[in-house]
Design a protein around this motif. Sequence first.
Motif, PDB file in Angstrom:
ATOM      1  N   HIS A  42     -16.070 -34.003 -69.850  1.00  0.00           N
ATOM      2  CA  HIS A  42     -17.333 -33.623 -70.632  1.00  0.00           C
ATOM      3  C   HIS A  42     -17.526 -34.292 -72.083  1.00  0.00           C
ATOM      4  N   GLN A  43     -16.690 -34.412 -72.659  1.00  0.00           N
ATOM      5  CA  GLN A  43     -16.657 -34.931 -74.050  1.00  0.00           C
ATOM      6  C   GLN A  43     -17.257 -36.544 -74.202  1.00  0.00           C
ATOM      7  N   TYR A  44     -16.706 -36.920 -73.023  1.00  0.00           N
ATOM      8  CA  TYR A  44     -17.243 -38.504 -73.100  1.00  0.00           C
ATOM      9  C   TYR A  44     -18.856 -38.817 -72.575  1.00  0.00           C
ATOM     10  N   THR A  45     -19.212 -37.936 -71.625  1.00  0.00           N
ATOM     11  CA  THR A  45     -20.675 -37.982 -71.243  1.00  0.00           C
ATOM     12  C   THR A  45     -21.792 -37.264 -71.893  1.00  0.00           C
ATOM     13  N   TYR A  46     -21.202 -36.304 -72.719  1.00  0.00           N
ATOM     14  CA  TYR A  46     -22.425 -35.148 -73.339  1.00  0.00           C
ATOM     15  C   TYR A  46     -23.281 -36.171 -74.253  1.00  0.00           C
TER      16      TYR A  46
END
Length: 194
Positions: A42-46
């Motif tokens: 998630h931290q890469y797409t947010y």
Amino acid sequence: MPIGLQATDRFINALCKRFHVDVPESITEERGRLLNLISNLHQYTYGKRVALWGDPDQLVALSEFLVLLNMKPVYVLTGTPGKRFEERMAAVLGDSVPEAKIAQGPGADMYRLHQWIKQEGVDLLIGNTYGKYIARDENTPLVRLGFPILDRVGHQYFPVVGYRGAMRLLEMILNAFLDKKDRECKEESFELVM
């Protein structure tokens, strides 16, 4: 199309209802792996801004998946005319991406998309081969999806539908971001491990 979590859920549930069967354990396990992958990455797409083009059915399901990943499909184009596409996209994007621009029909071409991107850039492009010129001009990662893909081989062997397909698609998105990061980072920031 059963692209992403929600669309695949709807597809699987429709099959189970139609044939009066339960979801097999193997499918439930695939879904669990997809959910695990989504939460881990998630931290890469947010908050990433995305431009998409292609077939309407593909774009609706793909946009729904991207919104689930907290990405923002800000530009969505299809050359295919139809009456319900913009309504379906508005329902998928809702309040999540109020700035989204959606175009359909003869005026929804790659030139228009490129002009939108020049006005306000995106972090990722998702569509067929025709986007490679925009990707190069704007130094923006491109995930090839749809038809035609003329400049790469093997896409037909790795589907993006179903839970496994969603995992594959998420891998392609993340690798596109990481490839750009590796190309552009300073020598002292060039890491072996993600």
